[in-house]
Design an enzyme around this catalytic site. Sequence first.
Site, PDB file in Angstrom:
ATOM      1  N   SER A 122       0.855  -1.179   0.000  1.00 44.71           N
ATOM      2  CA  SER A 122       0.000   0.000   0.000  1.00 44.71           C
ATOM      3  C   SER A 122       0.895   1.234   0.000  1.00 44.71           C
ATOM      4  CB  SER A 122      -0.886   0.008   1.260  1.00 44.71           C
ATOM      5  OG  SER A 122      -1.496   1.263   1.459  1.00 44.71           O
ATOM      6  N   TYR A 150      -1.871  -1.485  10.782  1.00 43.21           N
ATOM      7  CA  TYR A 150      -2.029  -1.710   9.343  1.00 43.21           C
ATOM      8  C   TYR A 150      -0.872  -1.085   8.568  1.00 43.21           C
ATOM      9  CZ  TYR A 150      -3.760  -1.319   4.587  1.00 43.21           C
ATOM     10  OH  TYR A 150      -3.874  -1.388   3.218  1.00 43.21           O
TER      11      TYR A 150
END
Length: 267
Positions: free
Chosen positions: A147, A160
């Site tokens: 990401s 995360y």
Amino acid sequence: MKQTQKEQYKQTALITGAANGIGYELAYIFAQNGYNLVLVDRLDRKLQEIAVRFQDKFDIFVKTIVKDLSISTAPNEIFLELQQENIQVDVLVNNAGFGTYGLFNETNLKDELEMLQVNLVCLTHLTKLFLKDMVKQGAGKILNVASAAAFQPGPLMAVYFATKAYVLSFSEALANELEGTGVTVTVLCPGTTHSAFHERTGMADSKLMQGKRIMDAQTVANIGYQALMKGKTIVIPGLINKMLAKSIRFIPRNLVTKIVRSMQENK
């Protein structure tokens, strides 16, 4: 369902988190390009629907494996099942992942431990299992989905962001180690993408999701696939995402953290 003789000569791509979002779109692209598929997800009925549709439309073999990747035994079970059926994996796509949202002091520990297992441990475990045969054969491709979050700390999604930083670092190091083996590693680092991810994490009302053009999962998947086929190591879809990822190194870390916190907060 057994493979036909024709299907046995096609290469096979294994994709985790294949029922929705980027994972589904990647599966579609691989099918479109003549790959047999091994699709892994928790959603049994959805996987079966995809398998039937893809087999009819693209004349390929599709095997579905229903697994909860937050369970530590899942990677070994997947690997052994494919070995028993003599299915060789030529492309491994570690796409499965999820996030939690909120102050770390207030979020659920069980959810975060499961997130670490899926986003980080399972990805590493599957790579370890399938990589050995790829190196032995002198050919193979691995796509790890990280990401844009991998490039900075992420208040309100601390765990995360940290898992995606691991995926980026791990993939870059592995790509270097595998030079000259015929096996390549690509890490896909998308920015905010239209998917169910943000609804599940409770981020739908955050500033990050408001007032900006958000890339769709199909576009992200296509960019990732093209980069994988070219053997690129890092791919960041979108010019703005690329610029942000590169500019972060020039901004003081404490300021980066404050900026990310501001963007993550709800309106």
